[in-house]
Design a protein around this motif. Structure first.
Motif, PDB file in Angstrom:
ATOM      1  N   LEU A 107       0.839  -1.206   0.000  1.00 46.65           N
ATOM      2  CA  LEU A 107       0.000   0.000   0.000  1.00 46.65           C
ATOM      3  C   LEU A 107       0.872   1.253   0.000  1.00 46.65           C
ATOM      4  N   ASP A 108       1.966   1.223   0.756  1.00 47.90           N
ATOM      5  CA  ASP A 108       2.891   2.361   0.765  1.00 47.90           C
ATOM      6  C   ASP A 108       3.407   2.669  -0.634  1.00 47.90           C
ATOM      7  N   VAL A 109       3.714   1.617  -1.389  1.00 49.53           N
ATOM      8  CA  VAL A 109       4.220   1.806  -2.758  1.00 49.53           C
ATOM      9  C   VAL A 109       3.133   2.430  -3.638  1.00 49.53           C
ATOM     10  N   LEU A 110       1.899   1.945  -3.521  1.00 52.68           N
ATOM     11  CA  LEU A 110       0.792   2.516  -4.308  1.00 52.68           C
ATOM     12  C   LEU A 110       0.575   3.988  -3.974  1.00 52.68           C
ATOM     13  N   ILE A 111       0.579   4.308  -2.692  1.00 50.07           N
ATOM     14  CA  ILE A 111       0.379   5.696  -2.274  1.00 50.07           C
ATOM     15  C   ILE A 111       1.501   6.571  -2.811  1.00 50.07           C
ATOM     16  N   GLU A 112       2.725   6.112  -2.670  1.00 50.57           N
ATOM     17  CA  GLU A 112       3.882   6.891  -3.146  1.00 50.57           C
ATOM     18  C   GLU A 112       3.817   7.080  -4.664  1.00 50.57           C
ATOM     19  N   ARG A 113       3.357   6.069  -5.363  1.00 50.04           N
ATOM     20  CA  ARG A 113       3.300   6.100  -6.826  1.00 50.04           C
ATOM     21  C   ARG A 113       2.332   7.162  -7.340  1.00 50.04           C
ATOM     22  N   TYR A 114       1.215   7.384  -6.630  1.00 43.40           N
ATOM     23  CA  TYR A 114       0.168   8.247  -7.173  1.00 43.40           C
ATOM     24  C   TYR A 114      -0.185   9.453  -6.317  1.00 43.40           C
ATOM     25  N   LYS A 115       0.524   9.664  -5.223  1.00 43.49           N
ATOM     26  CA  LYS A 115       0.140  10.743  -4.310  1.00 43.49           C
ATOM     27  C   LYS A 115       0.164  12.117  -4.975  1.00 43.49           C
ATOM     28  N   ASP A 116       1.185  12.409  -5.768  1.00 43.95           N
ATOM     29  CA  ASP A 116       1.294  13.735  -6.388  1.00 43.95           C
ATOM     30  C   ASP A 116       0.170  13.987  -7.390  1.00 43.95           C
ATOM     31  N   LYS A 117      -0.120  12.996  -8.223  1.00 47.09           N
ATOM     32  CA  LYS A 117      -1.176  13.172  -9.226  1.00 47.09           C
ATOM     33  C   LYS A 117      -2.530  13.365  -8.562  1.00 47.09           C
ATOM     34  N   LEU A 118      -2.823  12.546  -7.551  1.00 45.62           N
ATOM     35  CA  LEU A 118      -4.116  12.666  -6.873  1.00 45.62           C
ATOM     36  C   LEU A 118      -4.230  13.986  -6.121  1.00 45.62           C
ATOM     37  N   TYR A 119      -3.182  14.345  -5.381  1.00 43.99           N
ATOM     38  CA  TYR A 119      -3.247  15.589  -4.615  1.00 43.99           C
ATOM     39  C   TYR A 119      -3.395  16.795  -5.547  1.00 43.99           C
ATOM     40  N   SER A 120      -2.626  16.811  -6.634  1.00 46.96           N
ATOM     41  CA  SER A 120      -2.699  17.940  -7.570  1.00 46.96           C
ATOM     42  C   SER A 120      -4.092  18.092  -8.157  1.00 46.96           C
ATOM     43  N   SER A 121      -4.699  16.970  -8.551  1.00 45.57           N
ATOM     44  CA  SER A 121      -6.033  17.075  -9.151  1.00 45.57           C
ATOM     45  C   SER A 121      -7.052  17.554  -8.124  1.00 45.57           C
ATOM     46  N   ILE A 122      -6.924  17.119  -6.876  1.00 45.38           N
ATOM     47  CA  ILE A 122      -7.837  17.582  -5.821  1.00 45.38           C
ATOM     48  C   ILE A 122      -7.616  19.065  -5.570  1.00 45.38           C
ATOM     49  N   TYR A 123      -6.360  19.472  -5.445  1.00 42.25           N
ATOM     50  CA  TYR A 123      -6.055  20.871  -5.133  1.00 42.25           C
ATOM     51  C   TYR A 123      -6.570  21.816  -6.218  1.00 42.25           C
ATOM     52  N   PHE A 124      -6.398  21.424  -7.473  1.00 42.99           N
ATOM     53  CA  PHE A 124      -6.848  22.303  -8.554  1.00 42.99           C
ATOM     54  C   PHE A 124      -8.365  22.391  -8.634  1.00 42.99           C
TER      55      PHE A 124
ATOM     56  N   HIS B 165      -4.264  16.942 -17.205  1.00 42.90           N
ATOM     57  CA  HIS B 165      -2.869  17.306 -16.984  1.00 42.90           C
ATOM     58  C   HIS B 165      -2.350  16.893 -15.606  1.00 42.90           C
ATOM     59  N   PHE B 166      -3.127  17.138 -14.584  1.00 43.12           N
ATOM     60  CA  PHE B 166      -2.625  16.912 -13.233  1.00 43.12           C
ATOM     61  C   PHE B 166      -2.922  15.513 -12.709  1.00 43.12           C
ATOM     62  N   ALA B 167      -4.046  14.922 -13.112  1.00 43.86           N
ATOM     63  CA  ALA B 167      -4.343  13.552 -12.685  1.00 43.86           C
ATOM     64  C   ALA B 167      -3.892  12.550 -13.739  1.00 43.86           C
ATOM     65  N   ASP B 168      -3.497  13.044 -14.907  1.00 38.85           N
ATOM     66  CA  ASP B 168      -2.966  12.214 -15.981  1.00 38.85           C
ATOM     67  C   ASP B 168      -3.960  11.148 -16.441  1.00 38.85           C
ATOM     68  N   LEU B 169      -5.238  11.517 -16.502  1.00 42.13           N
ATOM     69  CA  LEU B 169      -6.262  10.587 -16.953  1.00 42.13           C
ATOM     70  C   LEU B 169      -6.423  10.678 -18.467  1.00 42.13           C
ATOM     71  N   SER B 170      -6.851   9.579 -19.062  1.00 44.30           N
ATOM     72  CA  SER B 170      -7.136   9.587 -20.502  1.00 44.30           C
ATOM     73  C   SER B 170      -8.464  10.298 -20.734  1.00 44.30           C
ATOM     74  N   PHE B 171      -8.711  10.674 -21.978  1.00 45.69           N
ATOM     75  CA  PHE B 171      -9.978  11.339 -22.282  1.00 45.69           C
ATOM     76  C   PHE B 171     -11.160  10.387 -22.086  1.00 45.69           C
ATOM     77  N   LYS B 172     -10.934   9.105 -22.315  1.00 43.09           N
ATOM     78  CA  LYS B 172     -11.994   8.128 -22.075  1.00 43.09           C
ATOM     79  C   LYS B 172     -12.354   8.103 -20.585  1.00 43.09           C
TER      80      LYS B 172
END
Length: 196
Positions: free
Chosen positions: A24-41, A154-161
């Motif tokens: 779980l630590d690895v998963l959190i570390e892997r995506y924390k920046d993308k998730l936080y950025s999308s929430i913050y924006f 851009h910040f969550a790096d999601l596809s258009f789909k």
């Protein structure tokens, strides 16, 4: 820990469900920046973003712990959808609509590429913070649907789909919102003589 980092998201989820908390630590570390950025924006407030970010991971952990996760191979879009829904819940409580942003990979240049994410010294860090501050202000001037698509792309790096599913619109609509959002950002930059 190093061997965990080489695992894909599905295997990390399975490892966590089998009792390996480090997965779980690895998963959190892997995506924390993308998730936080999308929430913050979306919420534009550091304290609220922190709360929603923590709530997101509490929901993720609970879902994984009780073996209700079934999004094989799609951990980030699933996690981003949880974060997005929590942002919407927050805005409903505030009786405000959430802003939504998107980006276009077509002819329009992605202006976020102009902001260098690697900072070497204090002067560059200060300039980067000013650039992000200007970007926040310009994003605020966009219609909510355009802003939402830009943030999610851009910040969550999601596809258009993935964005289309999350925002309840067609892929073409998501692409159009991104395109018009970037065109509008370019106009705002030109009108205000902003250079990033």
């Amino acid at each position: 820990m190093k061997e965990l980092q080489s695992l894909n998201d599905t295997n990390l989820v399975l490892a966590f469900q089998n009792g390996n908390l480090k997965a779980l630590d690895v998963l959190i570390e892997r995506y924390k920046d993308k998730l936080y950025s999308s929430i913050y924006f979306l919420v534009k407030d550091e304290w609220i973003a922190d709360d929603i970010y923590q709530d997101t991971f509490i929901r993720i952990i609970d879902t994984l712990r009780f073996h209700r996760y079934n999004e094989q191979g799609k951990f980030l879009p699933w996690a981003a959808r949880i974060a997005h829904n929590l942002c919407i819940d927050f805005f409903r409580k505030q009786k405000r609509k959430p802003p939504i942003v998107t980006s276009d990979q077509g002819e329009v240049r992605d202006i976020f590429d102009a902001i260098d994410s690697q900072v070497d010294n204090a002067e560059q860090k200060m300039m980067q913070q000013q650039s992000f501050g200007l970007m926040y202000q310009m994003l605020d001037l966009l219609p909510n649907d355009q802003r939402e698509v830009i943030v999610l792309r851009h910040f969550a790096d999601l596809s258009f789909k993935e964005i289309a599913v999350m925002t309840n619109c067609s892929i073409n609509t998501a692409l159009g919102r991104m395109r018009y959002g970037l065109i509008n950002l370019r106009k705002i930059m030109t009108e205000n003589s902003v250079v990033l």
